[in-house]
Design an enzyme around this catalytic site. Structure first.
Site, short mmCIF file in Angstrom:
data_model
loop_
_atom_site.label_atom_id
_atom_site.label_comp_id
_atom_site.label_asym_id
_atom_site.label_seq_id
_atom_site.Cartn_x
_atom_site.Cartn_y
_atom_site.Cartn_z
N CYS B 69 -8.91 -5.01 0.75
CA CYS B 69 -9.40 -5.17 -0.62
C CYS B 69 -8.47 -6.06 -1.42
O CYS B 69 -7.39 -6.45 -0.99
CB CYS B 69 -9.53 -3.81 -1.27
SG CYS B 69 -7.96 -2.96 -1.47
N ALA B 72 -4.94 -5.03 -1.78
CA ALA B 72 -4.15 -5.33 -0.58
C ALA B 72 -3.66 -6.77 -0.61
O ALA B 72 -2.53 -7.06 -0.23
CB ALA B 72 -4.99 -5.10 0.67
N ARG B 103 3.97 -3.34 5.77
CA ARG B 103 3.92 -4.75 6.15
C ARG B 103 5.36 -5.17 6.43
O ARG B 103 6.25 -4.86 5.65
CB ARG B 103 3.34 -5.58 5.01
CG ARG B 103 2.67 -6.82 5.50
CD ARG B 103 1.64 -7.34 4.52
NE ARG B 103 1.12 -8.58 5.00
CZ ARG B 103 1.61 -9.76 4.66
NH1 ARG B 103 2.60 -9.86 3.80
NH2 ARG B 103 1.10 -10.86 5.18
#
Ligand code: SF4
Lengths: 448, 535
Positions: B69, B72, B103
């Site tokens: 999305c 993100a 991440r």
């Protein structure tokens, strides 16, 4: 004990919980041939899929209604219908478990109504079962999401016909390895049980060179239907499991018992004795032997952990069980923290460790601040504790969810006498490894 | 699942014909409407015709997509790697939680700067906040964050419910700036905006250019100041690249946004050139930087040996300076010499292996070069959230029709506000001298082999069918697929996060990558998948 929190009313730093949709999908994965569908933006699905995949290192099939602006303005029902039709024709599930997300809840889509409508119009064929739960993230946590989804499964499918002589087990967010161990114990005791949900044989599927969207495991719908006929429900872990058990009691008068997760000798004892009591089956000597071996191991190694100070954090049920385990070992728990608020939980854990700081609405930053003031010797918790472990130079025993930075742990049980034995091995030897790593050369010893 | 033996059916035709039939087949198994839609997202490279691909449109509901999305894209990708901003997610707990250390944008603490990158800050909205509005909680959280952490900058990222209930995060930020005397930036990146994480890249770029770039001056300019764009330092990629560039004589002013600091970003407008790695995630910022401050950009690729060499030479051409030319060649020669024996070893073991590559912003393009360098071949490549220009090149931009979801993303244009740090005439001259990469991107498709397949917004079903039919030796994708296709017996590695490995950039990175390919493909355990009694 005194604990002065830096006054924080609004800010969460390093949370000890995540959102309901994740727990809801977890629960669906433990139902046979079920496609978990998340009604909302695709980001939510992408995130929880990523998190669950990292934890289990397995395929997590799950679909989304893929909202964009149009849906939040005009409603997401159209997308839901389209999604269901596509799921049915592309992924051919036997069951669809639909949970909602923040956005779907905020705009107020009527999910059950839409499903009824699709049923009536023949869009959903009769042999495909659907159940739904409302799981916005701004209420509860992934634990309540799990509980809501299991509750919905029970309320949607369970029926009453003739007694089946079985017991129901609602095991909460245990790992596949744990579920295998529970099934092994039941088999030894000769007890027929319906476990809901059951992620073993789903999230620990063997490597075969073939792909299966739906693995062979999971509770079947007919088993769930039969749950209304059982002798009793055993809830392992109140926070994740009591709500569905209450529904079964209300609807079909199936009594329930709430037990801590069977981790640690006294928690396992409770479990075994309760099983025996409910089913009138004797406790087989085989289990007594296992218990005896565990006690032996604990005595052999007691010096490695006795009187150590520990902090325990993570999901509420696992924290409660680990506190019990620590008590068995003579480890002093100074902090027991979780992120999904529950006064019941606080009361229970407080009674187990009256001197500890117990909080169910907390985060890891709080723990960090306390470690500055009152340190511990070791941590029990999920992977997010690794930064604290590093900063304060402490061993971290990884238990619960999520475990992202260690492989294979979910295959090994920590429940039952055998599982506890394995946890005992890890506890003692982790502390010894730590001691060795810290010892200067002239104090490095070979014999105990 | 459709059970079909594709291999047999298509034995006789050319690769182009064969694969065209294959994707027909795969898409035909969908319901009609879905089939029609998906067909526009799959292309078999055929140089004999003009080819287009559909991209950046909504995902089909109910399809197991890999897309994320807007939040993100903005918080997870673009702003997340800035280490001294205290990133505060305004919303329920989930979104913030899922972007917490997930991440691998590595960053090093630096003396004199805050370092918040390992923490997750959230307003953890509850039902009452959704009902009565979350502004009070947001303000309270900012204040508490200020009191405990003393950040110089706080970034606020809005998630789904925030936009729906209409919290005015800009007003809260303004009030906090005035009352606390710190900088508070905002991104309204609610998850439903746009059709993928791409919307978040766009929105984050807007914040970068409106609130950050150009707010501080570079006090000690050098002739070789550059920015690195679209580089998030996954697994340490940018560290290797910075090393090379510094050896040649460049100075890196800022990295957008790997291992980044707020102050560096604020000075980026003073660089002579920006080199651009990931086109999709940040080309917006490049365009705006060019308009507003006159900073030119050069599309580079330092994934892969030949690409790295080409990129370094193009950069040298731009600066057109004897010292830079000379050092560039020297560095290339040295690096090649260093890696050759190790690389040769792996090349021998990886010869002719076939890969399917489904990753990210520009990775599906870049990694093809690296695979080629180590003797491998890419048979399918696809993106999750790319736009048509990532596939077909920037020349297609004027043809892309504005979709409704673009309107919500505010596209800004600027008048030039300062003299550029590099002479404008020179920039104009370079545009004609270096047409391929200077202020241009050719896209992925022209670089792909005839007969290979391109897929936009790929999904589980298509991937499974392709794997069954094409039997790749390795599947390179993200975490969500990592274990799916491994179960099918196909070695797989994550190219978003490198499975705890990396860096994969430039020369040394290529060897790391080759080592990891070898580890995945030639792992002895593959021989054990079938038990001996079944062999
Ligand atoms: S917090 Fe809400 S918007 Fe974020 S991932 Fe969870 S359900 Fe989705």
């Amino acid at each position: 004990m005194e604990c002065n929190n830096t006054e924080r009313k609004y800010l969460t730093v390093n949370p000890l919980k995540t959102c309901q949709p994740l727990g809801a999908v977890w629960a669906c994965l433990g139902i046979h041939q079920c496609m978990p569908h998340s009604h909302g933006s695709q980001g939510c699905t992408s995130y929880l899929r990523m998190q669950l995949t990292r934890h289990f290192r397995e395929f997590i099939p799950t679909t989304t209604s893929s909202f964009s602006e149009a849906q939040v303005v005009f409603g997401g029902v159209g997308n839901l219908k389209q999604a269901i039709r596509n799921i049915l024709s592309i992924y051919k599930p036997k069951v669809i478990g639909i949970s909602t997300t923040c956005s779907a809840e905020t705009i107020g889509d009527d999910v059950p109504g839409t499903i009824n409508e699709m049923r009536a119009s023949g869009d959903i064929p009769e042999d495909v079962k659907v159940f739904t739960a409302s799981t916005p993230s701004y209420v509860g946590s992934h634990v309540t999401g799990f509980s809501n989804m299991v509750k919905s499964a029970v309320e949607t499918f369970a029926k009453k016909s003739s007694p089946n002589g079985k017991i129901n087990i609602i095991p909460g967010l245990l790992s596949p390895g744990d579920l295998r161990e529970i099934k092994r114990i039941l088999k030894i005791m000769g007890i027929d049980a319906i476990i809901l949900p059951d992620i073993s044989d789903v999230l620990d599927a063997p490597m075969t060179g073939e792909i299966h969207l739906y693995q062979k495991g999971g509770t079947t719908i007919s088993e769930i239907e039969d749950m209304g006929n059982s002798i009793a429900t055993v809830v392992l872990g109140r926070e994740a499991g009591i709500a569905p058990a209450e529904s079964l009691k209300e609807m079909y008068d199936v009594p329930y018992e709430v037990l801590p997760l069977p981790i640690g000798i006294s928690n396992v004892d409770k479990f075994i004795m309760k099983l025996s009591e409910i089913t009138s089956k004797p406790i087989p000597y085989e289990l007594e032997e296992e218990r005896g071996r565990l006690v032996d191991m604990m005595l052999d190694a007691h010096a490695h952990w006795y009187n150590k100070k520990a902090a325990v954090f993570g999901d509420p049920d696992i924290v409660e069980a680990i506190v019990g385990y620590a008590n068995d070992l003579g480890i002093n728990v100074l902090y027991a923290l979780t992120g999904s608020y529950s006064s019941e939980w606080e009361k229970t854990v407080k009674s187990m460790v009256p001197d500890a700081y117990v909080s169910s609405d907390n985060d890891l930053w709080y723990l960090k601040e306390q470690l500055d003031k009152k340190p511990v010797d070791m941590l029990f918790g999920n992977s997010h504790g690794k930064y604290l472990a590093k900063e304060y130079d402490l061993p971290l025993l990884r238990v619960g969810f999520p475990i992202l930075d260690r492989a294979n742990l979910q295959h090994f049980p920590i429940v039952g006498y055998k599982g506890t034995a394995w946890l005992v091995e890890r506890t003692g030897n982790t502390l010894l490894d730590y001691k060795d790593a810290k010892s200067p050369e002239h104090l490095l010893e070979l014999i105990m | 699942m459709i059970e079909r033996n594709h291999t047999q059916d298509y034995m006789m035709e050319s690769p182009v014909e064969k694969n065209k039939k294959l994707i027909e087949d795969i898409t035909d198994s969908y319901p009609k409407k879905v089939s029609k839609e998906r067909k526009t997202h799959l292309v078999v490279i055929d140089p004999s015709e003009e080819q287009h691909i559909m991209a950046d449109v909504a995902t089909i509901p109910g399809i197991m997509t890999n897309r994320g999305c807007s939040y993100a894209g903005a918080k997870g990708v673009v702003f997340g790697p800035v280490k001294d901003i205290l990133h505060l997610t305004h919303g329920p707990i989930g979104c913030g939680y899922y972007t917490w250390n997930t991440r691998r944008n590595l960053a090093e603490p630096e003396e004199g700067y805050n370092y918040f990158i390992k923490n997750c800050f959230s307003t953890n909205m509850q039902e009452k906040d959704v009902v009565f509005g979350g502004e009070k909680k947001l303000y309270g959280a900012i204040k508490e964050a200020y009191e405990i952490f003393k950040p110089k900058v706080i970034g606020i990222y809005a998630t789904c419910p925030v936009g729906l209930i209409g919290d005015d995060i800009k007003a809260v930020a303004k009030r906090a700036e005035e009352e606390l005397g710190i900088k508070v930036i905002t991104v309204s990146c609610e998850g439903y905006k746009g059709v993928s994480q791409s919307a978040g890249h766009h929105l984050a770029s807007n914040t970068l250019i409106m609130d950050i770039v150009g707010t501080e001056e570079l006090e000690d300019p050098t002739p070789y100041d550059i920015n690195i764009f679209g580089e998030y330092n996954i697994g340490g990629d940018v560290w290797l690249v910075k090393d090379l560039l510094q050896k040649i004589g460049y100075r890196v002013v800022s990295v957008f946004t790997g291992d980044s600091k707020y102050d560096d970003l604020a000075k980026a407008h003073r660089a002579k050139l920006s080199i651009l790695m990931c086109h999709r995630s940040i080309n917006y910022t490049n365009r705006m930087m060019e308009e507003k401050f006159g900073v030119p950009w050069l599309k580079v690729n330092y994934i892969g040996i030949s690409s790295t060499i080409e990129s370094l030479r193009e950069m040298a051409k731009f600066f057109d300076d004897p010292m830079i030319y000379e050092n560039t060649e020297k560095v290339i020669e040295e690096e090649l010499k260093k890696i050759k024996p190790r690389l040769d070893y792996y090349k021998e073991r990886l010869k002719g292996k076939k890969a399917i590559l489904f990753v990210g912003g520009s990775r599906a393009h870049h990694y093809q070069d690296l695979l080629k360098d180590i003797g491998m071949e890419t048979i399918v490549a696809g993106y999750e959230f790319a736009h048509r220009d990532d596939y077909e090149g920037r020349k297609i931009i004027p043809e892309i029709k504005e979709a409704p979801h673009h309107k919500i993303l505010d596209t800004y244009h600027f008048e030039r506000v300062t003299e550029p740090a590099y002479p404008q005439e020179k920039i104009e001259e370079m545009k004609s001298k270096m047409p391929d990469h200077f202020m241009n991107y050719e896209g992925m498709m022209v670089h792909m082999e005839e007969g290979s397949i391109v897929i936009d917004d790929f999904n589980h079903h298509e991937t499974e069918e392709l794997i069954k039919a094409l039997k790749p030796d390795i599947f390179l994708s993200g975490i969500k697929d990592r274990y799916v296709f491994q179960k099918m017996g196909v070695p797989s590695r994550q190219i978003h996060s490198y499975d705890y490995s990396g860096p994969y950039s430039s020369f040394e990175g290529a060897v790391n990558f080759a080592r990891d390919m070898d580890m995945a493909i030639n792992n002895p355990i593959w021989k054990e998948v079938t038990p001996p009694w079944k062999k």
